[in-house]
Design a protein around this motif. Structure first.
Motif, PDB file in Angstrom:
ATOM      1  N   ILE A  95     -21.571 -18.663  27.778  1.00  0.00           N
ATOM      2  CA  ILE A  95     -21.343 -20.208  27.442  1.00  0.00           C
ATOM      3  C   ILE A  95     -20.127 -20.463  26.765  1.00  0.00           C
ATOM      4  O   ILE A  95     -19.222 -21.109  27.178  1.00  0.00           O
ATOM      5  CB  ILE A  95     -22.438 -20.841  26.724  1.00  0.00           C
ATOM      6  CG1 ILE A  95     -23.564 -20.922  27.504  1.00  0.00           C
ATOM      7  CG2 ILE A  95     -22.000 -22.179  26.166  1.00  0.00           C
ATOM      8  CD1 ILE A  95     -24.791 -21.436  26.908  1.00  0.00           C
ATOM      9  N   ILE A 100     -17.551 -18.264  26.652  1.00  0.00           N
ATOM     10  CA  ILE A 100     -16.323 -17.913  27.452  1.00  0.00           C
ATOM     11  C   ILE A 100     -16.074 -19.103  28.452  1.00  0.00           C
ATOM     12  O   ILE A 100     -14.876 -19.363  28.774  1.00  0.00           O
ATOM     13  CB  ILE A 100     -16.476 -16.670  28.292  1.00  0.00           C
ATOM     14  CG1 ILE A 100     -16.665 -15.515  26.881  1.00  0.00           C
ATOM     15  CG2 ILE A 100     -15.271 -16.280  29.014  1.00  0.00           C
ATOM     16  CD1 ILE A 100     -16.815 -14.161  27.461  1.00  0.00           C
ATOM     17  N   GLY A 101     -17.155 -19.342  29.425  1.00  0.00           N
ATOM     18  CA  GLY A 101     -17.152 -20.357  30.317  1.00  0.00           C
ATOM     19  C   GLY A 101     -16.435 -21.657  29.822  1.00  0.00           C
ATOM     20  O   GLY A 101     -15.673 -22.274  30.243  1.00  0.00           O
ATOM     21  N   ILE A 125     -12.802 -21.306  29.004  1.00  0.00           N
ATOM     22  CA  ILE A 125     -11.875 -21.270  30.395  1.00  0.00           C
ATOM     23  C   ILE A 125     -11.857 -22.761  30.943  1.00  0.00           C
ATOM     24  O   ILE A 125     -10.742 -23.170  31.279  1.00  0.00           O
ATOM     25  CB  ILE A 125     -12.710 -20.431  31.476  1.00  0.00           C
ATOM     26  CG1 ILE A 125     -12.335 -18.812  31.050  1.00  0.00           C
ATOM     27  CG2 ILE A 125     -12.102 -20.751  32.878  1.00  0.00           C
ATOM     28  CD1 ILE A 125     -13.134 -18.076  31.784  1.00  0.00           C
ATOM     29  N   LEU A 126     -12.824 -23.615  30.715  1.00  0.00           N
ATOM     30  CA  LEU A 126     -13.109 -24.830  31.490  1.00  0.00           C
ATOM     31  C   LEU A 126     -11.930 -25.586  30.543  1.00  0.00           C
ATOM     32  O   LEU A 126     -11.244 -26.432  31.022  1.00  0.00           O
ATOM     33  CB  LEU A 126     -14.360 -25.453  31.297  1.00  0.00           C
ATOM     34  CG  LEU A 126     -14.665 -26.546  32.306  1.00  0.00           C
ATOM     35  CD1 LEU A 126     -14.384 -26.191  33.734  1.00  0.00           C
ATOM     36  CD2 LEU A 126     -15.848 -27.289  32.065  1.00  0.00           C
ATOM     37  N   PHE A 150      -9.468 -24.568  28.623  1.00  0.00           N
ATOM     38  CA  PHE A 150      -8.075 -24.221  28.754  1.00  0.00           C
ATOM     39  C   PHE A 150      -7.524 -24.783  30.165  1.00  0.00           C
ATOM     40  O   PHE A 150      -6.526 -25.268  30.504  1.00  0.00           O
ATOM     41  CB  PHE A 150      -8.041 -22.561  29.125  1.00  0.00           C
ATOM     42  CG  PHE A 150      -6.839 -22.242  29.236  1.00  0.00           C
ATOM     43  CD1 PHE A 150      -5.695 -22.278  28.220  1.00  0.00           C
ATOM     44  CD2 PHE A 150      -6.142 -21.605  30.610  1.00  0.00           C
ATOM     45  CE1 PHE A 150      -4.458 -21.626  28.244  1.00  0.00           C
ATOM     46  CE2 PHE A 150      -4.987 -20.932  30.689  1.00  0.00           C
ATOM     47  CZ  PHE A 150      -4.078 -21.201  29.528  1.00  0.00           C
ATOM     48  N   TRP A 151      -8.418 -24.827  31.205  1.00  0.00           N
ATOM     49  CA  TRP A 151      -8.175 -25.529  32.716  1.00  0.00           C
ATOM     50  C   TRP A 151      -7.891 -26.968  32.646  1.00  0.00           C
ATOM     51  O   TRP A 151      -6.794 -27.507  33.065  1.00  0.00           O
ATOM     52  CB  TRP A 151      -9.092 -25.116  33.607  1.00  0.00           C
ATOM     53  CG  TRP A 151      -8.991 -25.971  35.013  1.00  0.00           C
ATOM     54  CD1 TRP A 151      -8.139 -25.778  35.832  1.00  0.00           C
ATOM     55  CD2 TRP A 151      -9.665 -26.972  35.513  1.00  0.00           C
ATOM     56  NE1 TRP A 151      -8.038 -26.745  36.866  1.00  0.00           N
ATOM     57  CE2 TRP A 151      -9.142 -27.572  36.643  1.00  0.00           C
ATOM     58  CE3 TRP A 151     -10.809 -27.619  34.793  1.00  0.00           C
ATOM     59  CZ2 TRP A 151      -9.798 -28.713  37.226  1.00  0.00           C
ATOM     60  CZ3 TRP A 151     -11.461 -28.895  35.614  1.00  0.00           C
ATOM     61  CH2 TRP A 151     -10.605 -29.245  36.755  1.00  0.00           C
ATOM     62  N   SER A 196      -4.502 -27.185  30.679  1.00  0.00           N
ATOM     63  CA  SER A 196      -3.367 -26.729  31.354  1.00  0.00           C
ATOM     64  C   SER A 196      -2.916 -27.648  32.147  1.00  0.00           C
ATOM     65  O   SER A 196      -1.750 -27.512  32.674  1.00  0.00           O
ATOM     66  CB  SER A 196      -3.586 -25.205  31.806  1.00  0.00           C
ATOM     67  OG  SER A 196      -4.629 -25.585  32.880  1.00  0.00           O
ATOM     68  N   CYS A 197      -3.644 -28.418  33.044  1.00  0.00           N
ATOM     69  CA  CYS A 197      -3.069 -29.334  34.127  1.00  0.00           C
ATOM     70  C   CYS A 197      -2.895 -30.529  33.695  1.00  0.00           C
ATOM     71  O   CYS A 197      -2.316 -31.503  34.328  1.00  0.00           O
ATOM     72  CB  CYS A 197      -4.209 -29.308  35.186  1.00  0.00           C
ATOM     73  SG  CYS A 197      -4.220 -27.799  35.784  1.00  0.00           S
ATOM     74  N   PHE A 228     -25.239 -17.434  34.602  1.00  0.00           N
ATOM     75  CA  PHE A 228     -24.162 -17.658  33.966  1.00  0.00           C
ATOM     76  C   PHE A 228     -22.856 -16.970  34.428  1.00  0.00           C
ATOM     77  O   PHE A 228     -21.574 -17.473  34.295  1.00  0.00           O
ATOM     78  CB  PHE A 228     -24.335 -17.456  32.356  1.00  0.00           C
ATOM     79  CG  PHE A 228     -24.861 -18.341  31.784  1.00  0.00           C
ATOM     80  CD1 PHE A 228     -24.483 -19.822  31.475  1.00  0.00           C
ATOM     81  CD2 PHE A 228     -26.397 -18.014  31.445  1.00  0.00           C
ATOM     82  CE1 PHE A 228     -25.366 -20.798  30.880  1.00  0.00           C
ATOM     83  CE2 PHE A 228     -27.130 -19.221  30.729  1.00  0.00           C
ATOM     84  CZ  PHE A 228     -26.606 -20.525  30.535  1.00  0.00           C
ATOM     85  N   ILE A 275     -21.222 -18.845  36.903  1.00  0.00           N
ATOM     86  CA  ILE A 275     -20.407 -20.018  36.524  1.00  0.00           C
ATOM     87  C   ILE A 275     -19.043 -19.403  35.944  1.00  0.00           C
ATOM     88  O   ILE A 275     -17.816 -19.966  36.392  1.00  0.00           O
ATOM     89  CB  ILE A 275     -21.405 -20.603  35.325  1.00  0.00           C
ATOM     90  CG1 ILE A 275     -22.350 -21.570  35.846  1.00  0.00           C
ATOM     91  CG2 ILE A 275     -20.259 -21.680  34.726  1.00  0.00           C
ATOM     92  CD1 ILE A 275     -23.243 -22.045  34.665  1.00  0.00           C
ATOM     93  N   LEU A 276     -19.180 -18.257  35.120  1.00  0.00           N
ATOM     94  CA  LEU A 276     -17.875 -17.847  34.885  1.00  0.00           C
ATOM     95  C   LEU A 276     -16.938 -17.453  35.971  1.00  0.00           C
ATOM     96  O   LEU A 276     -15.838 -17.634  35.689  1.00  0.00           O
ATOM     97  CB  LEU A 276     -18.253 -16.720  33.810  1.00  0.00           C
ATOM     98  CG  LEU A 276     -17.176 -15.809  33.146  1.00  0.00           C
ATOM     99  CD1 LEU A 276     -16.396 -16.998  32.162  1.00  0.00           C
ATOM    100  CD2 LEU A 276     -17.641 -14.683  32.312  1.00  0.00           C
ATOM    101  N   SER A 280     -15.447 -20.491  37.326  1.00  0.00           N
ATOM    102  CA  SER A 280     -14.613 -21.265  36.554  1.00  0.00           C
ATOM    103  C   SER A 280     -13.192 -20.335  36.483  1.00  0.00           C
ATOM    104  O   SER A 280     -12.239 -21.121  36.789  1.00  0.00           O
ATOM    105  CB  SER A 280     -15.204 -21.164  35.166  1.00  0.00           C
ATOM    106  OG  SER A 280     -16.150 -22.009  35.212  1.00  0.00           O
ATOM    107  N   LEU A 323      -9.825 -21.610  37.706  1.00  0.00           N
ATOM    108  CA  LEU A 323      -8.470 -21.686  36.951  1.00  0.00           C
ATOM    109  C   LEU A 323      -7.286 -21.065  37.535  1.00  0.00           C
ATOM    110  O   LEU A 323      -6.274 -21.619  37.363  1.00  0.00           O
ATOM    111  CB  LEU A 323      -8.755 -20.878  35.606  1.00  0.00           C
ATOM    112  CG  LEU A 323      -7.761 -20.596  34.562  1.00  0.00           C
ATOM    113  CD1 LEU A 323      -7.189 -21.741  34.111  1.00  0.00           C
ATOM    114  CD2 LEU A 323      -8.185 -19.600  33.175  1.00  0.00           C
ATOM    115  N   ALA A 344      -6.009 -23.612  40.377  1.00  0.00           N
ATOM    116  CA  ALA A 344      -6.029 -24.827  39.990  1.00  0.00           C
ATOM    117  C   ALA A 344      -4.637 -25.463  39.714  1.00  0.00           C
ATOM    118  O   ALA A 344      -4.261 -26.335  40.288  1.00  0.00           O
ATOM    119  CB  ALA A 344      -6.810 -25.135  38.856  1.00  0.00           C
ATOM    120  N   CYS A 345      -3.873 -24.380  38.990  1.00  0.00           N
ATOM    121  CA  CYS A 345      -2.550 -24.961  38.703  1.00  0.00           C
ATOM    122  C   CYS A 345      -1.207 -24.245  39.465  1.00  0.00           C
ATOM    123  O   CYS A 345      -0.108 -24.212  39.230  1.00  0.00           O
ATOM    124  CB  CYS A 345      -2.295 -24.556  37.410  1.00  0.00           C
ATOM    125  SG  CYS A 345      -3.345 -25.784  36.337  1.00  0.00           S
TER     126      CYS A 345
END
Lengths: 367, 251
Positions: free
Chosen positions: A7, A9-10, A13-14, A16-17, A20-21, B6, B9-10, B13, B17, B20-21
């Motif tokens: 959770i 780490i996820g 990342i989310l 950060f994403w 970042s945009c 999980f 999900i990781l 994601s 990531l 996306a950019c």
């Protein structure tokens, strides 16, 4: 434990994403002067501004104060405004030549100060390329304000008010010869005359035939003004240009004032073809800006028109438009073409260009 | 099971990531569908590059003269190639002799082809000539308009000559009005080929300024009005216009 790690780490990342945009954070607002946009009437040409001297509320206010401050003359008795009086269209009231702070008389008629953003050279001979470069000369001339600009800077630095005003207008730059010139130039750039006159209203309402909105005499005057055979005024004072003076090929012209001209734009360019050429002035506000010509030789508009009718003199650099009305079998002497009625009519038309609001606009009055 | 959930999900994601950019996905480089012709105006007098404000030149009739001002409109360009036939391009340009920046302009979006001929106007078509509310090169502030009723000055040429009494006399010939629109069609001496491998070509238009006094109408400056604004000197304007029709070449 593993679940929590996933959770974490996820989520990281989310996050950060998402970040970042996202667009860059808006920078914190900077302290500084407030940008000012010129109030230019619709359909006017693009002004010639100096990129290094962006107009600001604080800069214009400072320039206005300086314009009216007698401190900028050697003996403290004269301000710029004394020879460029708002009530006289920013000229010297009915004076052929102005008298400087030391009582010395000048050699050129004080030019009106409005619509200066549309010039490509300042003074009657266009010798200064920008408004910013113009300021120093009248300040230092012995027969004008008679104050070295470096001395002016020192005076301003020692003044109780000016250092703070310069800091607001030019943060971190201090009081220098440059910021002094820039401030006054900023103020002068805001003086714009036009848009409110009867002529502007008529022209906006009916560009093809504005004369239909005029009185009979004004209409006759307008038609004579644009007639090749009568006034033939429009080559140098094109009514399709809101400035009512040429700003390109005939910005400087020899209008036949002297048979043997000895000055003029040649002093700025060195080009013999510029002998006897002087700035073509705007025809706005003529009721307030006499006497006329670079040397103020004509006291009335009737005298001006009579010059173009019967008084112009041939020289090698005379404008071709006048040669059209000259007799080549008689040493290019003028061929008169205007009656007194024609002249009265043209003057009636010219009065439509008077902008009385400029004379009292508090934006440009003494602060 | 939950661990797998999980992990998924990781993984999703992470992939999201990564992409996306990123810059737009690379695509095949689009092939240009047309090119452009860069036009350069070259002004000459007596076969040499024109210089202003000096008595350097003689007319064909023997009058010593100088050029002080030249400005004119080019418009309504059309280019011919065997592939496209005549292709009309929406372009007008105010040329000022004393402003080198106006001597170069680009005609864009030209279809591919081998262009061997060009048409253009000196002046403006009637619709443009009498329309108002113009900007840029057609801004009346350019002082190329007499009045809205008469329209634009197409060709403004001014200078000085020395008359028979050795007096320096300024002249000004301003050509305008619909009836005096000057229409040109001429071969391009060196064919301009636009293709996927050559999307730019240079076209030089040469204007022989002194041609206005040369032929087919030999003009003596001493014998004509020194100033014409077209409507006051229609006969003279016709002579000048006819001469100017031979003044351009395309290289």
């Amino acid at each position: 434990m593993k679940k929590s790690l996933y959770i974490l780490i996820g989520t990281a990342i989310l996050s950060f994403w998402l970040q970042s945009c996202s667009p860059d954070d808006p920078p914190a607002p900077e302290e500084g002067p407030t940008q000012l946009s010129l109030e230019i009437p619709d359909n006017w040409p693009k002004p010639n501004l100096l990129a290094e001297n962006q107009l600001t509320v604080e800069g214009v206010a400072l320039g206005r104060k300086l314009f009216y401050d007698k401190m900028l003359s050697g003996n403290g008795t004269q301000a710029c405004a004394d020879c460029h009086n708002q009530g006289a269209g920013f000229t010297d009231v009915q004076k052929k030549f102005s008298t400087g702070s030391e009582g010395l008389v000048g050699t050129r008629n004080a030019m009106p100060l409005f619509n200066l953003n549309w010039s490509h050279g300042y003074f009657w001979d266009g010798r200064q390329p920008t408004l910013e470069s113009l300021i120093q000369e009248p300040m230092e001339a012995h027969n004008e304000m008679n104050l070295e600009i470096e001395t002016a800077v020192t005076r301003l630095q020692d003044d109780p008010e000016y250092p703070a005003l310069f800091q607001k207008a030019f943060p971190g730059q201090g009081i220098t010869t440059t910021t002094l010139r820039f401030a006054i130039a900023q103020f002068l750039r805001t003086i714009i005359s036009g848009g409110d006159t009867k002529w502007d209203q008529y022209f906006a309402a009916n560009r093809l035939n504005p004369e239909k909105l005029m009185t009979a005499q004004e209409a006759r005057g307008y038609l004579a003004f644009i007639s090749e055979e009568k006034g033939d005024c429009f080559h140098c004072h094109n009514p399709l240009s809101p400035l009512l003076n040429n700003t390109s090929d005939r910005e400087f012209a020899n209008n036949g004032l002297d048979a043997q001209p000895d000055s003029g734009r040649i002093k700025a360019t060195g080009n013999p073809n510029d002998l006897g050429k002087f700035k073509t002035p705007s025809l706005r506000n003529l009721s307030f800006t006499g006497p006329y010509m670079h040397d103020g030789r004509f006291e009335t508009l009737d005298q001006v028109l009579e010059h173009y009718n019967s008084g112009f003199k041939y020289s090698a650099t005379i404008d071709a438009v006048l040669i059209k009305h000259a007799d080549k079998d008689n040493n290019y002497a003028p061929i008169p073409r205007l009656t007194q009625q024609d002249k009265d009519d043209i003057i009636a038309f010219l009065k439509l260009l008077d902008d009385e609001t400029m004379l009292t606009n508090p934006k440009w009055s003494k602060p | 099971m939950k661990t797998t959930y999980f992990s998924s999900i990781l993984l999703v994601s992470s992939i999201f990531l990564l992409f996306a950019c990123s810059e737009k996905e690379p695509t095949a480089t689009p092939q240009p569908r047309g090119g452009e012709i860069k036009v350069h105006l070259n002004h000459t007098v007596n076969g040499k590059t024109a210089e202003r404000d000096q008595f350097l030149y003689m007319t064909e009739a023997g009058d010593s003269f100088q050029v002080t001002l030249l400005q004119y409109y080019l418009s309504n360009f059309e280019f011919h190639s065997p592939e496209t036939g005549w292709k009309k391009m929406d372009k007008y340009q105010l040329i000022r002799l004393n402003e080198a920046g106006t001597h170069d302009f680009t005609i864009k979006d030209m279809p591919f082809g081998a262009y061997d001929s060009v048409r253009f106007y000196v002046g403006l078509d009637s619709a443009t000539n009498h329309d108002i509310d113009k900007e840029a090169d057609l801004d009346p502030g350019n002082e190329m308009v007499w009045t809205w009723n008469t329209g634009y000055i197409f060709y403004m040429f001014e200078g000085k000559f020395i008359d028979n009494n050795d007096v320096v006399v300024p002249f000004a010939y301003h050509i305008g009005m619909d009836a005096y629109l000057m229409k040109y069609e001429m071969p391009i001496q060196s064919v301009k080929t636009l293709s996927t491998s050559a999307t730019q070509a240079d076209l030089e238009l040469q204007l022989e300024i002194d041609q206005i006094f040369r032929s087919p109408n030999l003009i003596e400056l001493n014998t004509i009005a020194p100033v014409s604004h077209t409507f006051d000197e229609p006969a003279l304007t016709t002579l000048l216009k006819d001469n100017l029709l031979d003044a351009f070449t395309a290289k």
